[in-house]
Design a protein around this motif. Structure first.
Motif, PDB file in Angstrom:
ATOM      1  N   ILE A 201      48.959  39.242  45.015  1.00 29.45           N
ATOM      2  CA  ILE A 201      49.022  39.891  43.830  1.00 29.45           C
ATOM      3  C   ILE A 201      48.072  38.729  42.822  1.00 29.45           C
ATOM      4  O   ILE A 201      47.204  39.219  42.097  1.00 29.45           O
ATOM      5  N   GLN A 202      48.422  37.380  42.794  1.00 29.67           N
ATOM      6  CA  GLN A 202      47.435  36.547  42.361  1.00 29.67           C
ATOM      7  C   GLN A 202      45.758  36.387  42.687  1.00 29.67           C
ATOM      8  O   GLN A 202      45.023  36.602  41.719  1.00 29.67           O
ATOM      9  N   TYR A 203      45.744  36.656  43.975  1.00 28.83           N
ATOM     10  CA  TYR A 203      44.440  36.792  44.499  1.00 28.83           C
ATOM     11  C   TYR A 203      43.765  38.080  43.749  1.00 28.83           C
ATOM     12  O   TYR A 203      42.805  37.867  43.472  1.00 28.83           O
ATOM     13  N   LEU A 204      44.227  39.275  43.944  1.00 28.05           N
ATOM     14  CA  LEU A 204      43.580  40.554  43.599  1.00 28.05           C
ATOM     15  C   LEU A 204      43.511  40.310  41.923  1.00 28.05           C
ATOM     16  O   LEU A 204      42.411  40.733  41.639  1.00 28.05           O
ATOM     17  N   THR A 205      44.434  39.805  41.253  1.00 32.07           N
ATOM     18  CA  THR A 205      44.370  39.625  39.789  1.00 32.07           C
ATOM     19  C   THR A 205      42.938  38.963  39.522  1.00 32.07           C
ATOM     20  O   THR A 205      42.471  39.378  38.248  1.00 32.07           O
ATOM     21  N   GLU A 206      43.041  37.994  40.321  1.00 31.19           N
ATOM     22  CA  GLU A 206      41.838  36.822  39.673  1.00 31.19           C
ATOM     23  C   GLU A 206      40.347  37.486  40.436  1.00 31.19           C
ATOM     24  O   GLU A 206      39.275  36.841  39.876  1.00 31.19           O
ATOM     25  N   HIS A 207      40.387  38.418  41.238  1.00 37.07           N
ATOM     26  CA  HIS A 207      39.003  38.763  41.763  1.00 37.07           C
ATOM     27  C   HIS A 207      38.826  40.169  41.333  1.00 37.07           C
ATOM     28  O   HIS A 207      37.442  40.485  41.621  1.00 37.07           O
ATOM     29  N   TYR A 208      39.605  41.210  41.005  1.00 39.86           N
ATOM     30  CA  TYR A 208      39.340  42.586  40.759  1.00 39.86           C
ATOM     31  C   TYR A 208      39.897  42.925  39.200  1.00 39.86           C
ATOM     32  O   TYR A 208      40.761  42.365  38.940  1.00 39.86           O
ATOM     33  N   SER A 209      39.246  44.074  38.842  1.00 40.86           N
ATOM     34  CA  SER A 209      39.619  44.686  37.722  1.00 40.86           C
ATOM     35  C   SER A 209      40.983  45.213  37.831  1.00 40.86           C
ATOM     36  O   SER A 209      41.316  45.705  38.923  1.00 40.86           O
ATOM     37  N   THR A 210      41.617  45.303  36.768  1.00 37.89           N
ATOM     38  CA  THR A 210      43.000  46.023  36.616  1.00 37.89           C
ATOM     39  C   THR A 210      42.899  47.571  37.079  1.00 37.89           C
ATOM     40  O   THR A 210      43.674  48.399  37.345  1.00 37.89           O
ATOM     41  N   ARG A 211      41.305  48.236  36.823  1.00 34.53           N
ATOM     42  CA  ARG A 211      41.433  49.537  37.281  1.00 34.53           C
ATOM     43  C   ARG A 211      40.695  49.627  38.357  1.00 34.53           C
ATOM     44  O   ARG A 211      40.128  50.660  38.873  1.00 34.53           O
TER      45      ARG A 211
END
Length: 320
Positions: A201-211
């Motif tokens: 989750i941390q990786y995805l949050t840092e690299h991609y938009s919430t949408r």
């Protein structure tokens, strides 16, 4: 082209016919759709009945037959995206066949693969197992691929093991982030699975938009009452099967019988999931799970199904 390749080369090796399954839901849609397969294929190196499956016979897991059943189950419903775990047959088999049927593949072996402990089993050892991600080559443009791993003993650094395809879906022009993972096994390691989920989750949050259109697919080795599950859901993800099944996960995604100190133990749990970001994706159909009666009294794997895990498949509408 994939359409010119005959499926006969697979089915001629398969007898009896494989377990039949059908979709639940309306998968005919006016929207652009995305068909996702999630499956722990069962590593050949871990399939030996003497070590794992007390009710399974050696001929059931013989590689020369089982490899074709694995390939059949990957291809039979022609998914757009595949996340496969416990794959130790890529280098020796799947890499030669999946591209013929129109798939681009990304395989990464697992660090400290448990298959390496069975190198003495010459009939079944095929090398380390790992994650295999695939996409239909004619449906996507690949933007990038990425793999993340840290040693399992490195618990202070939140060990994790996942692969990512970042793709552009040609029919919808949507960017799709497709994540495949395989979390730490055994019930006593719920805290490690929690750390692993947090790392993803941390990786995805840092690299991609919430949408962003994100799918996390894998064998999570834990049930829905574990902390990892809440970590993923609180980050804005939903479970495709839970959504379609009116807020309930399936009764089980893996069912087998194992021996512990001479005593047979039944293991029947739901530990495989397809999570999605609800802002951009809406599940409209899922592949139904068979009952125990459908499978037979000896559990999985069986003469009609090659893994101890049941494949999950979900079809999504893509919202832009």
């Amino acid at each position: 082209m994939a359409s010119s390749v005959s499926f006969d080369e697979i089915t001629e090796h398969i007898s009896p016919a494989s377990l039949k399954r059908e979709f639940d839901g309306n998968y005919v849609s006016a929207h652009a759709t995305l068909h996702v397969l999630q499956w722990n294929t069962l590593a050949q190196g871990l399939s030996n009945p003497e070590n794992n499956f007390i009710r399974v016979k050696n001929e059931t897991i013989a590689f020369d037959t089982r490899k074709w059943r694995i390939l059949e189950q990957i291809l039979i419903r022609k998914p757009d995206l595949c996340a496969l775990e416990e794959v130790d047959t890529y280098d020796c088999f799947l890499q030669y066949h999946l591209p013929k049927y129109g798939y681009t593949c990304f395989f990464t072996p697992k660090p400290k693969s448990p298959c390496l402990g069975f190198q003495h089993d010459s009939a079944n050892f095929k090398g380390p197992d790992g994650i295999l991600l695939c996409f239909k080559t004619d449906l996507f443009d690949e933007i990038q691929r990425y793999h993340y791993q840290k040693a399992e003993c490195d618990t202070d650094q939140k060990p994790a093991f996942f692969s990512i395809f970042e793709l552009k879906h040609k029919p919808s022009s949507a960017n799709i982030i497709f994540v495949g993972t395989h979390l730490k096994a055994k019930k006593q390691f719920a805290n490690i699975r929690s750390d692993q989920a947090q790392t993803i989750i941390q990786y995805l949050t840092e690299h991609y938009s919430t949408r962003a259109h994100i799918i996390i697919s894998g064998d999570f080795n834990g049930e829905a009452d574990e902390p990892f599950y809440d970590i993923i859901r609180k980050a804005g993800f939903s479970s495709a099967y839970r959504t379609v099944l009116n807020d309930k996960e399936p009764l089980f995604t893996t069912w087998k019988f194992r021996e512990n100190e001479g005593i047979e133990q039944e293991q029947c749990r739901t530990i495989d999931y397809i999570f999605y970001k609800s802002e951009g994706l809406v599940p409209i159909a899922i592949l139904k799970l068979p009952s125990k009666e459908d499978i037979g009294s000896n559990g999985l794997p069986s003469n009609e199904y090659p893994s101890d895990h049941l494949a999950l498949e979900a079809i999504f509408n893509i919202n832009l």
